[in-house]
Structures are given as structure tokens and as C-alpha cells.
Design a protein around this motif. Structure first.
Motif, PDB file in Angstrom:
ATOM      1  N   LEU A 191      42.872  40.874  41.733  1.00  0.00           N
ATOM      2  CA  LEU A 191      43.446  39.724  42.422  1.00  0.00           C
ATOM      3  C   LEU A 191      42.358  38.667  42.567  1.00  0.00           C
ATOM      4  O   LEU A 191      41.308  38.927  43.160  1.00  0.00           O
ATOM      5  CB  LEU A 191      43.961  40.127  43.806  1.00  0.00           C
ATOM      6  CG  LEU A 191      44.414  38.987  44.731  1.00  0.00           C
ATOM      7  CD1 LEU A 191      45.572  38.212  44.135  1.00  0.00           C
ATOM      8  CD2 LEU A 191      44.777  39.532  46.116  1.00  0.00           C
ATOM      9  N   VAL A 192      42.606  37.484  42.018  1.00  0.00           N
ATOM     10  CA  VAL A 192      41.660  36.373  42.091  1.00  0.00           C
ATOM     11  C   VAL A 192      42.221  35.338  43.064  1.00  0.00           C
ATOM     12  O   VAL A 192      43.313  34.805  42.853  1.00  0.00           O
ATOM     13  CB  VAL A 192      41.454  35.734  40.700  1.00  0.00           C
ATOM     14  CG1 VAL A 192      40.465  34.567  40.785  1.00  0.00           C
ATOM     15  CG2 VAL A 192      40.979  36.769  39.693  1.00  0.00           C
ATOM     16  N   MET A 193      41.474  35.063  44.129  1.00  0.00           N
ATOM     17  CA  MET A 193      41.914  34.099  45.141  1.00  0.00           C
ATOM     18  C   MET A 193      40.879  32.982  45.247  1.00  0.00           C
ATOM     19  O   MET A 193      39.676  33.245  45.276  1.00  0.00           O
ATOM     20  CB  MET A 193      42.086  34.790  46.502  1.00  0.00           C
ATOM     21  CG  MET A 193      42.970  36.018  46.454  1.00  0.00           C
ATOM     22  SD  MET A 193      43.028  36.890  48.039  1.00  0.00           S
ATOM     23  CE  MET A 193      43.982  35.730  48.992  1.00  0.00           C
ATOM     24  N   HIS A 194      41.368  31.741  45.309  1.00  0.00           N
ATOM     25  CA  HIS A 194      40.436  30.613  45.329  1.00  0.00           C
ATOM     26  C   HIS A 194      41.132  29.391  45.919  1.00  0.00           C
ATOM     27  O   HIS A 194      42.329  29.191  45.716  1.00  0.00           O
ATOM     28  CB  HIS A 194      39.971  30.287  43.908  1.00  0.00           C
ATOM     29  CG  HIS A 194      38.561  29.837  43.810  1.00  0.00           C
ATOM     30  ND1 HIS A 194      37.560  30.571  43.191  1.00  0.00           N
ATOM     31  CD2 HIS A 194      37.951  28.716  44.266  1.00  0.00           C
ATOM     32  CE1 HIS A 194      36.419  29.919  43.253  1.00  0.00           C
ATOM     33  NE2 HIS A 194      36.629  28.782  43.913  1.00  0.00           N
ATOM     34  N   SER A 195      40.379  28.592  46.641  1.00  0.00           N
ATOM     35  CA  SER A 195      40.910  27.351  47.187  1.00  0.00           C
ATOM     36  C   SER A 195      40.731  26.208  46.183  1.00  0.00           C
ATOM     37  O   SER A 195      39.641  26.044  45.621  1.00  0.00           O
ATOM     38  CB  SER A 195      40.197  26.980  48.489  1.00  0.00           C
ATOM     39  OG  SER A 195      40.553  25.664  48.886  1.00  0.00           O
ATOM     40  N   PRO A 196      41.757  25.401  45.976  1.00  0.00           N
ATOM     41  CA  PRO A 196      41.621  24.258  45.061  1.00  0.00           C
ATOM     42  C   PRO A 196      40.692  23.182  45.596  1.00  0.00           C
ATOM     43  O   PRO A 196      40.268  22.302  44.850  1.00  0.00           O
ATOM     44  CB  PRO A 196      43.063  23.742  44.929  1.00  0.00           C
ATOM     45  CG  PRO A 196      43.767  24.224  46.152  1.00  0.00           C
ATOM     46  CD  PRO A 196      43.129  25.541  46.492  1.00  0.00           C
ATOM     47  N   THR A 197      40.359  23.242  46.883  1.00  0.00           N
ATOM     48  CA  THR A 197      39.449  22.266  47.479  1.00  0.00           C
ATOM     49  C   THR A 197      38.098  22.887  47.827  1.00  0.00           C
ATOM     50  O   THR A 197      37.381  22.383  48.689  1.00  0.00           O
ATOM     51  CB  THR A 197      40.079  21.644  48.745  1.00  0.00           C
ATOM     52  OG1 THR A 197      40.501  22.697  49.635  1.00  0.00           O
ATOM     53  CG2 THR A 197      41.289  20.789  48.373  1.00  0.00           C
ATOM     54  N   ASP A 198      37.760  23.984  47.165  1.00  0.00           N
ATOM     55  CA  ASP A 198      36.471  24.649  47.378  1.00  0.00           C
ATOM     56  C   ASP A 198      35.360  23.758  46.837  1.00  0.00           C
ATOM     57  O   ASP A 198      35.288  23.508  45.629  1.00  0.00           O
ATOM     58  CB  ASP A 198      36.479  26.005  46.662  1.00  0.00           C
ATOM     59  CG  ASP A 198      35.277  26.876  47.020  1.00  0.00           C
ATOM     60  OD1 ASP A 198      34.184  26.322  47.265  1.00  0.00           O
ATOM     61  OD2 ASP A 198      35.418  28.113  47.033  1.00  0.00           O
ATOM     62  N   ASN A 199      34.473  23.287  47.720  1.00  0.00           N
ATOM     63  CA  ASN A 199      33.383  22.402  47.312  1.00  0.00           C
ATOM     64  C   ASN A 199      32.088  23.150  47.015  1.00  0.00           C
ATOM     65  O   ASN A 199      31.089  22.527  46.645  1.00  0.00           O
ATOM     66  CB  ASN A 199      33.123  21.361  48.405  1.00  0.00           C
ATOM     67  CG  ASN A 199      34.292  20.406  48.579  1.00  0.00           C
ATOM     68  OD1 ASN A 199      34.906  19.998  47.586  1.00  0.00           O
ATOM     69  ND2 ASN A 199      34.605  20.050  49.810  1.00  0.00           N
TER      70      ASN A 199
END
Length: 260
Positions: A191-199
Motif C-alpha cells: 500500500l503506497v500512501m502519499h499526499s499530493p501537497t507533500d513539500n
């Protein structure tokens, strides 16, 4: 409830860990691998682990070498050592009769969780949160001192309100990491989880990990979350998603194992 534990790093010093004990029906056990210079009590590590425990999945989170309550010198660590110590953490869980079904890693710890998975006997699933596709991504954090480290062998590096010593062996080890090979060879649900606004770690990294992975693989976008999952409710939300996704892989208990 939390149980305090200690176990030896592959390089000798003792590492400090906390096991968040599952509430209600025990569904499984896991190990949480924290980010680069963070620790077991960082928001992502503590909040995700505690929420998983509330949902019946007991989690061990531990401090890497020289971080927070662990002994040793952070500068003596490396990506390889972080991976090996994750395997040691899983070994501790197996020895106490609660072998790890699940590995969860945040940021650089997500890369380490993937790399360690093949060496952890019995692990059934891996989940990453904001992980880089290449461990060398962390060079962006210390690029200002890299030349001094390579020329002098080591150099002090101020990060997160404290001074750490960055050593050439660490830099060289990161360059030699081959995470993409580990992703392709994982052969476990991912499972790959990531925020599209990860700076901090761009979401493009999630796409690279997902493309390299074999099925069964899943991707969830953590809209509104920052890299460190400090916003209210975001870590708990991530834990809910992991819990639901992992259920089909960890639900069946081992005889005498998940009942501790």
C-alpha cells in the motif's frame, strides 16, 4: 497501553522501543519504521501506531541509533543499518510470541520497510506513507555539508533543532542503495500512501514506487495531509486506511501467536 522494550542494534548499542498493545480483538501485529531523523514519538509514528492498536493491530515503534531514547551515535548509522535494525525489531516481536504481520514505514522509513520486508519471516503486507522512491532523496536535506563530509570524512549537521554528525560511510551507503530492485522483488501486498501537497517528498515518488511494484499493489492519496502528518486527524485517517486495507492479509491468526 504501551509496553517499553529495548533490543540491540546490529552495530551493538541498545535501541528503545514502544509496543502499542492492541485493544479488543487482536487482529495482528506490526512494526512501524520512522522517518530520517525523527523518532518513535514523532506524530506519524506515535499517532498511526496508537490508532492501529485501537483497531486491534499491535505496533512496535522504535528509535533509530542515537535518536531520542536509543543508545549509540546517529552518525554510525546508515540506510543499510536502518533496514537491518528493522529486521531486528521484527525478530523481537517474533521472540515475544507476536510475530509481525505488517510493516509500516513513514518517509525514509517507508523505503527501509520495503527493503527489510524480504528479510522478515512471516510478514504479510507492507504500507508506506510519504516514502521516497530512492533513499538518496535525503541528500537534499544535507547537501550543504556533503562536500565537507566527503573531503573530511565527517561534518556536523544542524537539523531539527539539534546537531548530528554526518559521516562519509552514511553518504556512500545511501548511494549504493538499490530500492527499486527491492520493490520489484517484494512479492507482498504493498500500500503506497502519499499526499499530493507533500513539500518534503514529492508525490511523484509514490508513482515511481507504484509502477515498480507488482500486484497486489494499492495507492491512496492523502489529500490535505502534510508530510509529517501533523494536521489534526491526518495520522489517524492514514491508520484507518491501513487497517482496512491490511485486514484481508493479516486477519487469520497464527496458532498461539496473535493471542498474546
Amino acid at each position: 497501553m504501551t509496553e517499553k522494550v529495548r533490543f540491540k542494534s546490529v552495530v551493538g548499542p541498545e535501541l528503545a522501543g514502544s509496543i502499542d498493545l492492541p485493544e479488543g480483538e487482536i487482529r495482528g501485529w506490526g512494526v512501524f519504521v520512522h522517518g530520517f531523523t525523527l523518532g518513535k514519538d514523532s506524530p506519524a509514528a506515535s499517532r498511526v501506531s496508537k490508532q492501529l492498536a485501537r483497531e486491534g493491530i499491535g505496533m512496535l515503534r522504535y528509535d533509530n541509533l542515537g535518536i531520542q531514547d536509543s543508545d549509540g551515535d546517529w552518525g554510525d548509522g546508515s540506510f543499510t543499518i536502518k533496514v537491518q535494525d528493522t529486521v531486528r525489531a521484527a525478530t523481537l516481536m517474533a521472540e515475544r510470541g507476536t510475530p509481525a504481520d505488517l510493516l509500516v514505514g513513514h518517509s525514509w522509513g517507508g523505503a527501509a520497510a520495503i527493503a527489510a520486508a524480504a528479510e522478515v519471516t512471516g510478514v504479510r503486507a507492507v504500507a508506506t506513507i510519504g516514502a521516497p522512491a530512492d533513499p538518496s532523496h535525503v541528500e537534499r536535506q544535507y547537501d550543504a555539508v556533503t562536500e565537507r563530509v566527503l573531503s573530511e570524512g565527517s561534518h556536523e549537521w544542524f537539523v531539527g533543532g539539534r546537531t548530528l554528525v554526518l559521516k562519509r560511510a552514511f553518504v556512500d551507503d545511501v548511494h549504493q542503495a538499490r530500492l527499486r530492485d527491492r520493490i520489484r522483488e517484494l512479492h507482498l501486498p504493498l500500500l503506497v500512501m502519499h499526499s499530493p501537497t507533500d513539500n518534503t517528498v514529492d508525490i511523484a515518488n509514490a508513482g515511481e514506487i507504484f509502477r515498480e511494484a507488482r500486484h497486489p499493489r494499492s495507492f491512496v492519496s492523502l489529500e490535505g495531509a502534510d508530510h509529517f502528518l501533523t494536521a489534526r486527524g491526518q495520522a489517524q485517517r492514514a491508520a484507518h486506511i491501513i487497517s482496512a486495507w491490511a485486514d484481508q492479509y493479516i486477519h487469520s491468526s497464527r496458532p498461539g501467536g496473535n493471542n498474546k
